[in-house]
Design an enzyme around this catalytic site. Structure first.
Site, PDB file in Angstrom:
ATOM      1  N   HIS A  75       3.469  -3.816   6.470  1.00 18.28           N
ATOM      2  CA  HIS A  75       2.385  -2.847   6.340  1.00 18.28           C
ATOM      3  C   HIS A  75       2.449  -1.847   7.492  1.00 18.28           C
ATOM      4  CE1 HIS A  75      -0.404  -4.686   3.229  1.00 18.28           C
ATOM      5  NE2 HIS A  75       0.490  -5.658   3.401  1.00 18.28           N
TER       6      HIS A  75
ATOM      7  N   GLU B 215       1.789   3.315   3.053  1.00 17.37           N
ATOM      8  CA  GLU B 215       2.314   2.646   4.250  1.00 17.37           C
ATOM      9  C   GLU B 215       3.809   2.447   4.045  1.00 17.37           C
ATOM     10  OE1 GLU B 215      -0.122  -0.830   4.981  1.00 17.37           O
ATOM     11  OE2 GLU B 215      -1.971   0.329   4.717  1.00 17.37           O
TER      12      GLU B 215
ATOM     13  N   GLU C 291       2.546  -5.617  10.657  1.00 13.12           N
ATOM     14  CA  GLU C 291       2.160  -4.207  10.744  1.00 13.12           C
ATOM     15  C   GLU C 291       3.155  -3.515  11.661  1.00 13.12           C
ATOM     16  OE1 GLU C 291      -0.586  -2.779   9.304  1.00 13.12           O
ATOM     17  OE2 GLU C 291      -1.699  -4.528   8.568  1.00 13.12           O
TER      18      GLU C 291
ATOM     19  N   HIS D 169       0.876  -1.167   0.000  1.00 12.71           N
ATOM     20  CA  HIS D 169       0.000   0.000   0.000  1.00 12.71           C
ATOM     21  C   HIS D 169       0.916   1.219   0.000  1.00 12.71           C
ATOM     22  CE1 HIS D 169      -3.110  -2.779   2.035  1.00 12.71           C
ATOM     23  NE2 HIS D 169      -3.306  -2.752   0.721  1.00 12.71           N
TER      24      HIS D 169
END
Length: 272
Positions: free
Chosen positions: A145, A42, A234, A39
């Site tokens: 991410h 990110e 993440e 993404h």
């Protein structure tokens, strides 16, 4: 090395790093693959992987790094969505740049074993990543991410299990071990509670489907179709921090022990 060029002529570049081999494709070593910036808004994974490449090359004579490079082939792809990154705006929420230039979410764009027999059109970026995975026999992988602080593992989706409910893969125990290895070696991921306002992850890990369902994701695709054990990690609550350069330094300090401990796990298993 370039994986190829998405529609707006920005290349997806890869860095291969190892020791004592003229041709990594014939090296008798396990391969690990780390990718970021799926993404485009990110960004921590992008910065983290550039710092990892710099560290592995610059510290290659240091004994612990030398041992890793002697025994492992690293494949680093700092961004697999360069068009998204090019238009990304800084901020924690409501940022632009998540999607490809074609307007698709790459992490909803991969083939899935749940609906085999159906066809779908894929973005050029996704096609390039699939072709790359065919050429790189990675046994472990991480897709980095932002937006939370947790190590996520398969299954990310299951049509027979509602979202919010645990969906165990056939290798669930191993995936839990992989995720815990990352979270417990992180500076504070394993604390789990109240890391980001909306999340509460015991030990800093989560089963993907139990968190929320992601069909056509890259993590499940790598596991089912490529025999590659992949986590989705993440790295932080804010997607694109305003002080990104400073954040990259902090992210490296928080994550480098996790990356090295996780990479060591590639040495386990059968070869030949």
């Amino acid at each position: 090395v370039s994986l190829g060029t998405p529609p707006n002529d920005r290349r997806i570049n890869e860095i291969t790093i190892t020791n004592n081999v003229s041709d990594w494709q014939t090296a008798y070593k396990p391969h690990v693959k780390y990718v970021g910036n799926m993404h485009g808004d990110e960004v921590r994974g992008r910065g983290l992987l550039l710092k990892l490449a710099y560290y592995l090359v610059g510290m290659s004579a240091q004994e612990d790094v030398k041992q890793l490079l002697d025994s492992t082939v690293f494949h680093l792809v700092p961004t697999i969505n360069p068009d998204g990154f090019a238009i990304a705006t800084k901020g924690c929420i409501g940022t632009s740049g998540r999607y490809t230039s074609g307007g698709k979410d790459m992490n909803r764009d991969f083939p899935t074993h749940w609906f085999q027999g159906t066809t779908q059109s894929m973005e050029k970026e996704t096609e390039l990543v699939i072709k790359y995975a065919d050429a790189v026999p990675a046994v472990l992988s991480i897709n980095f991410h932002d937006g939370a602080l947790v190590a996520n593992y398969p299954w990310d989706s299951d049509p027979d299990v509602p979202t919010g409910v645990y969906s165990a893969s056939p290798d669930d125990d191993l995936f839990v071990h992989l995720a815990e290895t990352y979270s417990t070696n992180h500076a504070y991921m394993s604390k789990g509670v109240n890391q980001c306002a909306h999340d509460d992850f015991e030990d800093g890990i989560t089963n993907g489907n139990e968190w929320y369902q992601v069909f056509h994701g890259m993590q499940d695709w790598n596991y089912y179709f490529k025999d590659c054990f992949e986590l989705t990690v993440e790295l932080g609550c804010c997607k694109y921090p305003y002080d990104a350069e400073t954040t990259y330094t902090d992210v490296w300090a928080d994550n480098f022990r996790s990356i090295f401990a996780y990479t060591q796990l590639a040495q386990y298993g059968i070869r030949g």
